[in-house]
Design a protein around this motif. Sequence first.
Motif, PDB file in Angstrom:
ATOM      1  N   GLY A   1      21.999  71.209 134.169  1.00 42.51           N
ATOM      2  CA  GLY A   1      21.483  71.131 132.806  1.00 42.51           C
ATOM      3  C   GLY A   1      21.923  72.295 131.944  1.00 42.51           C
ATOM      4  O   GLY A   1      22.075  72.168 130.720  1.00 42.51           O
TER       5      GLY A   1
ATOM      6  N   GLY B   1      22.460  67.165 127.186  1.00 45.32           N
ATOM      7  CA  GLY B   1      21.874  67.262 128.519  1.00 45.32           C
ATOM      8  C   GLY B   1      20.398  67.002 128.466  1.00 45.32           C
ATOM      9  O   GLY B   1      19.765  67.043 127.431  1.00 45.32           O
ATOM     10  N   SER B   2      19.829  66.728 129.623  1.00 44.66           N
ATOM     11  CA  SER B   2      18.402  66.475 129.699  1.00 44.66           C
ATOM     12  C   SER B   2      17.690  67.734 130.108  1.00 44.66           C
ATOM     13  O   SER B   2      18.261  68.740 130.430  1.00 44.66           O
ATOM     14  CB  SER B   2      18.122  65.359 130.713  1.00 44.66           C
ATOM     15  N   GLY B   3      16.391  67.661 130.119  1.00 47.84           N
ATOM     16  CA  GLY B   3      15.591  68.824 130.505  1.00 47.84           C
ATOM     17  C   GLY B   3      14.912  69.413 129.298  1.00 47.84           C
ATOM     18  O   GLY B   3      15.398  69.411 128.190  1.00 47.84           O
TER      19      GLY B   3
END
Length: 631
Positions: free
Chosen positions: A95, A28-30
């Motif tokens: 996220g 995931g991003s973030g």
Amino acid sequence: MRTIMKAGAAAAFILGTGAGVVLAQSSGSGSSASSPFSGLFGGAKGNEGSPIDLDFAIAGGDDSLMSQIRATSLLASAQDEGRVTGQDLLAAARGDYARILGVLYDNGYYSVVINITLDGVEAAQIAPLDAPQVVRRVAVAVQPGPRFRYSRADIAPVAPGTELPADYRRGAIARTGEMRSAATSAVEGWRDVGHAKAEVARTDIEADHATNLIDSRILLAPGPTLRFGELTIRGYQRMNPRRLRKIAGFPEGERFDPEKLEDVRKRLRRSGVFSAITLTEADAIGPDNTLDVDLLVAEQKLRRIGGGFEYSTTDGLGLTGYWIHRNLLRGGERLRVDAGVSDIGGDTGRDYNLGVRLDRPATITADTTGYLLAEVKSEQEEDYDLKSGTFGLGFTWLPSDELTADIALQYRALRVEDDAGQTDFRLFALPASITWDQRDDKTDAKHGYWLSGQVTPFVGLQDETGSGAQIVAEGRRYASFGRDDRFTLAGRARLGTVVGPDIDETPRDYLFYSGGGGTVRGHSFESLGVEVIPGPDGPVKTGGMSIATVTAEARIQVRERIGLALFADAGRVWEEEGFSGGSGWQAGAGAGVRYRTPIGPLRFDIAAPVGGGDDSDDSGVQVYIGLGQAF
């Protein structure tokens, strides 16, 4: 059900069964965020002043797992920072599926169900553009499922001497962190023996949900053994590139070793010329299995100025200052001018010193620095006045961060005036020292030790000056315990003796005194010596031929920046070499405060005598102020 994870697999898959099935993204991003939550399992609330209720719940009530999930949660971070719009919370929730899944995998849970609802609606089912305008309640419910263990934990081929994680083995909890560590350790093991392009060729991880077992297989591709190729250099401005290469000491033609690259970086940093140093290995293997390396540097400003101070109630104020030119002749030469004045407002006259030193890195070898030194001093002490000049040529060898060796040839001229009259000393000296430094922090050590030995043979050039050697050894030890190493015990011992000449033929600054900040706090500076040399009005007080001092300190960190210290010092001075003949002793004790600064602790100590001394020692309560720990 089996879940198979391979390198390069799709970025999303489904874990678990039943109504709680949730899309669990494998990445995931973030950015990583942390949250200072303090509640325990059972739906603990977030910050009371938040416009949302944020609840966490974990089936089984694993408190340690709860704290890890909260620490990684983007929802928790958003709440703490006040980012609580519907769009913010939806993005954080989406996220968090991947972040929470990562925490669970790293704890050995692979049959996972994660529900994150915004006002009762599963976040994974809300399209990114359909975020609600307002969210009042966010609920995070985690069902970790059973813990998985390894049915197989294979990694091959492995280089000789490689140390793999102890828990990457059959029967141990199958944590993804252990798998990553095993792969990293195996790759580094191959790099350590010259296989610079070693990499993970394939990773097969199969989860058997019927038996709660993980089958882990990691295949490595070591690649060929490589040698260092050419070094390209960029970014220098004033530096002579030929000298830059010599300072770097790049091992062209030798077998690849990451430690040797780190040595290159240390030599360049140690020169003091550069503010940034970047070494980049070439992507492709060169001819004859060579590996080129690119060096990018950024030079610091040429000049620097600085200073320091120390204060005690009897010695007064001492001020020091220095000026440095970092690249005098475009070859990394460092010119340093030091000046100091001490005993300002003290019980004796003022002392002065002025020194000039020119260092040239990479002289003889890449790890050897040659230097020229010139220094003059004027000291006015209670029992004598000393004027001296020293001129020398020396070499410092630094093969590692821990080991330092130094040797120099010096010509020295001294003039001493005391109750016995005026005495001139002329001599050649060959001081040699070695230091082994295993401290974790040079300005505020909490663990480790420091050992030093010095031998200074000298040859007198006239009748008043004898020949012999001064020998000094010192050791320091540090040990800490408690939460965040709040409590530190520190000890120091020092021995010194002069062998060869009679005491009246020994240069006065080779003799040993006790008393003051560097030996026994609580007693006046150099208050303990010996009275052997005859004078017109009786024996003249000088330093002794031998000394032994010990110091013990207990340091307590009471707040982030504030610390306290309790200490006791003791010293003994002998009239003759080899710790023999008549002697005197003194002891002192006290307490102090430490204030932590970015450049080291600011020290404030109060000490008083607790024993020994003599009639000439007028010690009372002493105050010492300085930068850095006492030792």
